[in-house]
Design a protein around this motif. Structure first.
Motif, PDB file in Angstrom:
ATOM      1  N   ILE A   1       5.635  -8.800 -14.223  1.00  0.00           N
ATOM      2  CA  ILE A   1       5.701  -7.484 -13.595  1.00  0.00           C
ATOM      3  C   ILE A   1       4.622  -7.411 -12.520  1.00  0.00           C
ATOM      4  O   ILE A   1       3.446  -7.656 -12.782  1.00  0.00           O
ATOM      5  N   GLY A   2       5.021  -7.077 -11.317  1.00  0.00           N
ATOM      6  CA  GLY A   2       4.054  -6.876 -10.240  1.00  0.00           C
ATOM      7  C   GLY A   2       3.926  -5.399  -9.935  1.00  0.00           C
ATOM      8  O   GLY A   2       4.927  -4.675  -9.927  1.00  0.00           O
ATOM      9  N   MET A   3       2.707  -4.933  -9.710  1.00  0.00           N
ATOM     10  CA  MET A   3       2.542  -3.556  -9.259  1.00  0.00           C
ATOM     11  C   MET A   3       1.629  -3.524  -8.056  1.00  0.00           C
ATOM     12  O   MET A   3       0.484  -3.991  -8.099  1.00  0.00           O
ATOM     13  N   SER A   4       2.146  -2.964  -6.972  1.00  0.00           N
ATOM     14  CA  SER A   4       1.390  -2.816  -5.739  1.00  0.00           C
ATOM     15  C   SER A   4       0.975  -1.362  -5.599  1.00  0.00           C
ATOM     16  O   SER A   4       1.817  -0.472  -5.468  1.00  0.00           O
ATOM     17  N   PHE A   5      -0.338  -1.119  -5.625  1.00  0.00           N
ATOM     18  CA  PHE A   5      -0.883   0.227  -5.508  1.00  0.00           C
ATOM     19  C   PHE A   5      -1.255   0.532  -4.061  1.00  0.00           C
ATOM     20  O   PHE A   5      -1.715  -0.345  -3.333  1.00  0.00           O
ATOM     21  N   GLN A   6      -1.101   1.799  -3.670  1.00  0.00           N
ATOM     22  CA  GLN A   6      -1.574   2.210  -2.351  1.00  0.00           C
ATOM     23  C   GLN A   6      -3.092   2.150  -2.284  1.00  0.00           C
ATOM     24  O   GLN A   6      -3.673   1.918  -1.226  1.00  0.00           O
ATOM     25  N   GLU A   7      -3.747   2.361  -3.431  1.00  0.00           N
ATOM     26  CA  GLU A   7      -5.198   2.227  -3.524  1.00  0.00           C
ATOM     27  C   GLU A   7      -5.594   2.141  -4.997  1.00  0.00           C
ATOM     28  O   GLU A   7      -4.854   2.569  -5.877  1.00  0.00           O
ATOM     29  N   LEU A   8      -6.770   1.569  -5.239  1.00  0.00           N
ATOM     30  CA  LEU A   8      -7.331   1.562  -6.590  1.00  0.00           C
ATOM     31  C   LEU A   8      -8.743   2.140  -6.590  1.00  0.00           C
ATOM     32  O   LEU A   8      -9.467   2.001  -7.574  1.00  0.00           O
TER      33      LEU A   8
END
Length: 312
Positions: A37-44
């Motif tokens: 599972i990949g998750m791309s966040f706009q920011e962390l």
């Protein structure tokens, strides 16, 4: 029934649907292939998204799945590159938290071409996504600004701090504006971009207060920006009431202070959101054609009285 119970039921239904679809098609839920599972966040750089990341990692661990996390840092070009890299690393499901609703379409198309199941989380994404899970952002803006108008007795000058060009932010502004327009004595004197950033929102708010010395209220599209705005409001010494969206721990703490200008936030539920998003992704990945295309998550107005018992 509260939001957690609703989300739990939705999550359970999504996972049951997913498992049923897997069995119906003869797919093995557990085989030699490790689900990635990949998750791309706009920011962390925001506890809201960090909370979401932690919930995803815990859920994936319970499934025996591998997780790849990336941080776009509000740079859509970096986000597209990050997603392309995850595709090369063989992800099966992409949970995409867009930095830009339109600009991220290139990544969505790349994922579709690679056969990756894509679910947008928190913010909608252009392109052929398989599903979307996000808060009722119009409601979030409406609830916050309706409360603000009530606390101003239906009269006064109000400013709006908006943010990045994604659907949830636009919907929060729309909801807020609709609520304020129901009070003829309220005047929206300006709308400016706080960039959802503490430092920038502080400077913008300082300029707004200087330009509008009779300002009575301010709405920020997120709590991080509102915390910067709060510093500017307190430094001005003026009686300006502040409302926002998210439920960030620092905002909840500020709301509890008896003398605080920060009077309420429309809380989101990041843990529930990403868990339901993963459930929907699994359902789509395993072939559940009847799984919904979109799952909205309720929001809740947290004022001073409710803040005592609230947390993500």
């Amino acid at each position: 029934m509260n939001i957690s119970e609703i989300a739990a039921r939705v999550r359970k239904a999504s996972l049951v649907t997913a498992c049923g679809a897997a069995l119906a098609t003869g797919a093995a839920v557990a085989d030699d292939h490790t689900l990635t599972i990949g998750m791309s966040f706009q920011e962390l750089n925001n506890e809201y998204f960090v909370t979401m990341q932690q919930a995803l990692e815990a859920a994936a661990d319970s499934l025996g799945a591998e997780v790849i996390i990336t941080d776009a840092r509000h740079d859509v070009a970096k986000q597209v590159s990050d997603v392309e890299d995850m595709i090369q690393r063989g992800i099966d499901i992409l949970l995409l938290n867009p930095a830009d609703t339109v600009g991220v379409e290139t990544a969505v198309l790349a994922a579709r071409e690679a056969g990756v199941t894509t679910v947008a989380i928190d913010a909608q994404a252009n392109g052929p996504i398989d599903g979307f899970v996000g808060s009722k952002n119009y409601d979030a803006g409406y609830l916050a600004c309706d409360h603000l108008a009530e606390q101003l007795d239906g009269t006064g000058q109000v400013a709006l701090l908006d943010g990045i060009p994604v659907v949830p932010i636009l919907q929060r502004i729309e909801g807020c504006t609709a609520a304020l327009e129901e009070h003829p004595g309220i005047e929206i004197v300006t709308k400016q971009n706080g960039r959802q950033d503490r430092s920038h929102a502080m400077v913008v708010t300082e300029n707004i207060i200087q330009a509008h010395p009779n300002l009575d209220g301010l709405f920020s599209v997120n709590d991080i920006g509102s915390l910067g705005a709060l510093v500017a409001i307190e430094a001005s010494g003026q009686d300006i009431k502040l409302v926002s969206v998210d439920g960030h721990p620092e905002a909840i703490e500020a709301i509890q202070r008896p003398d605080s200008a920060f009077i309420a936030t429309s809380a989101q539920y990041p843990r529930d959101m990403v868990r339901v998003g993963l459930g929907l992704g699994l359902a789509k990945y395993w072939g559940a054609n009847t799984a919904p295309a979109e799952i909205p998550i309720d929001v809740e107005l947290i004022d001073r009285d409710m803040a005592v018992d609230f947390s993500w």
